[in-house]
Design an enzyme around this catalytic site. Sequence first.
Site, short mmCIF file in Angstrom:
data_model
loop_
_atom_site.label_atom_id
_atom_site.label_comp_id
_atom_site.label_asym_id
_atom_site.label_seq_id
_atom_site.Cartn_x
_atom_site.Cartn_y
_atom_site.Cartn_z
N CYS A 177 0.83 -1.21 0.00
CA CYS A 177 0.00 0.00 0.00
C CYS A 177 0.87 1.26 0.00
O CYS A 177 2.07 1.23 0.29
CB CYS A 177 -0.99 -0.01 1.18
SG CYS A 177 -0.42 0.78 2.68
N ASP A 231 0.83 15.78 5.60
CA ASP A 231 -0.12 15.43 4.54
C ASP A 231 0.19 16.21 3.27
O ASP A 231 0.46 17.41 3.30
CB ASP A 231 -1.56 15.71 5.01
CG ASP A 231 -2.58 14.98 4.17
OD1 ASP A 231 -3.23 14.06 4.70
OD2 ASP A 231 -2.74 15.33 2.97
N HIS A 269 1.27 -2.82 8.83
CA HIS A 269 0.12 -2.58 7.96
C HIS A 269 -1.15 -3.06 8.64
O HIS A 269 -1.37 -4.26 8.80
CB HIS A 269 0.28 -3.26 6.60
CG HIS A 269 -0.90 -3.03 5.70
ND1 HIS A 269 -1.03 -1.89 4.93
CD2 HIS A 269 -2.02 -3.75 5.52
CE1 HIS A 269 -2.19 -1.93 4.30
NE2 HIS A 269 -2.81 -3.06 4.63
N HIS A 276 -4.48 5.39 9.73
CA HIS A 276 -3.76 6.65 9.92
C HIS A 276 -4.62 7.59 10.75
O HIS A 276 -5.84 7.61 10.64
CB HIS A 276 -3.37 7.30 8.59
CG HIS A 276 -4.49 7.42 7.60
ND1 HIS A 276 -4.93 6.36 6.84
CD2 HIS A 276 -5.26 8.48 7.23
CE1 HIS A 276 -5.91 6.76 6.06
NE2 HIS A 276 -6.14 8.04 6.28
N HIS A 312 -4.59 2.00 5.03
CA HIS A 312 -3.55 1.76 6.05
C HIS A 312 -3.92 2.73 7.18
O HIS A 312 -3.95 3.95 6.95
CB HIS A 312 -2.16 2.04 5.47
CG HIS A 312 -1.02 1.76 6.41
ND1 HIS A 312 0.05 0.94 6.06
CD2 HIS A 312 -0.75 2.20 7.66
CE1 HIS A 312 0.91 0.88 7.07
NE2 HIS A 312 0.45 1.66 8.05
N GLY A 325 -14.89 8.43 4.25
CA GLY A 325 -14.00 8.88 3.18
C GLY A 325 -12.57 8.39 3.33
O GLY A 325 -11.63 9.06 2.89
P1 5GP Z 1 -7.99 9.51 4.34
O1 5GP Z 1 -8.85 10.24 3.35
O2 5GP Z 1 -7.72 8.09 3.91
O3 5GP Z 1 -8.44 9.62 5.75
O4 5GP Z 1 -6.61 10.27 4.33
C1 5GP Z 1 -5.59 9.99 3.44
C2 5GP Z 1 -4.68 11.19 3.45
O5 5GP Z 1 -3.45 10.82 2.84
C3 5GP Z 1 -5.23 12.37 2.66
O6 5GP Z 1 -5.35 13.48 3.55
C4 5GP Z 1 -4.20 12.60 1.58
O7 5GP Z 1 -3.98 13.95 1.30
C5 5GP Z 1 -2.96 11.93 2.14
N1 5GP Z 1 -2.07 11.41 1.13
C6 5GP Z 1 -2.42 10.65 0.05
N2 5GP Z 1 -1.33 10.31 -0.66
C7 5GP Z 1 -0.26 10.88 -0.02
C8 5GP Z 1 1.16 10.89 -0.29
O8 5GP Z 1 1.65 10.30 -1.25
N3 5GP Z 1 1.93 11.57 0.58
C9 5GP Z 1 1.42 12.23 1.67
N4 5GP Z 1 2.28 12.88 2.45
N5 5GP Z 1 0.10 12.24 1.95
C10 5GP Z 1 -0.73 11.57 1.11
ZN ZN Z 2 0.21 -0.38 4.43
#
Ligand code: 5GP
Ligand code: ZN
Length: 112
Positions: free
Chosen positions: A2, A28, A44, A98, A96, A91
């Site tokens: 991932c 982010d 993971h 976070h 993974h 959303g």
């Molecule tokens: P989710 O929407 O799954 O709660 O949050 C995923 C977060 O990961 C989003 O806020 C998105 O901006 C961040 N994100 C996605 N791809 C990357 C990346 O390649 N690098 C970083 N630093 N953040 C990422």
């Molecule tokens: Zn992962």
Amino acid sequence: MCLFCKIIKKEIPAALAYEDNDVLAFYDINPQAPKHILVIPKKHIESLNTLVPEDSAVIANIYQVIPQIARTEGIAESGYRVVANTNRDAGQAVAHLHFHILGGRQMQWPPG
Ligand code: 5GP
Ligand code: ZN
């Protein structure tokens, strides 16, 4: 593997805010607040839904690290929000686990 596992393995670059044996934090890429940091277990784990009892220690560690990062970022006193989006309705875009740390501005409640 991932996306966040690739960041853990340094296969994809990220601006790190914190790292230890079990936990990684990075800024982010699409910040939703002046301070927006993601804190993840290096193991993971797909989401809160797939936590098992053996994960309790790393989750406890993450909640020790979060206020440390908040202090370092200068938002501990002003305030911050911790969010773990889980599955479709929340959303969750990356499967993974976070924890978002969001701060540096007034947050709204209820959240969108
Ligand atoms: P989710 O929407 O799954 O709660 O949050 C995923 C977060 O990961 C989003 O806020 C998105 O901006 C961040 N994100 C996605 N791809 C990357 C990346 O390649 N690098 C970083 N630093 N953040 C990422
Ligand atoms: Zn992962």
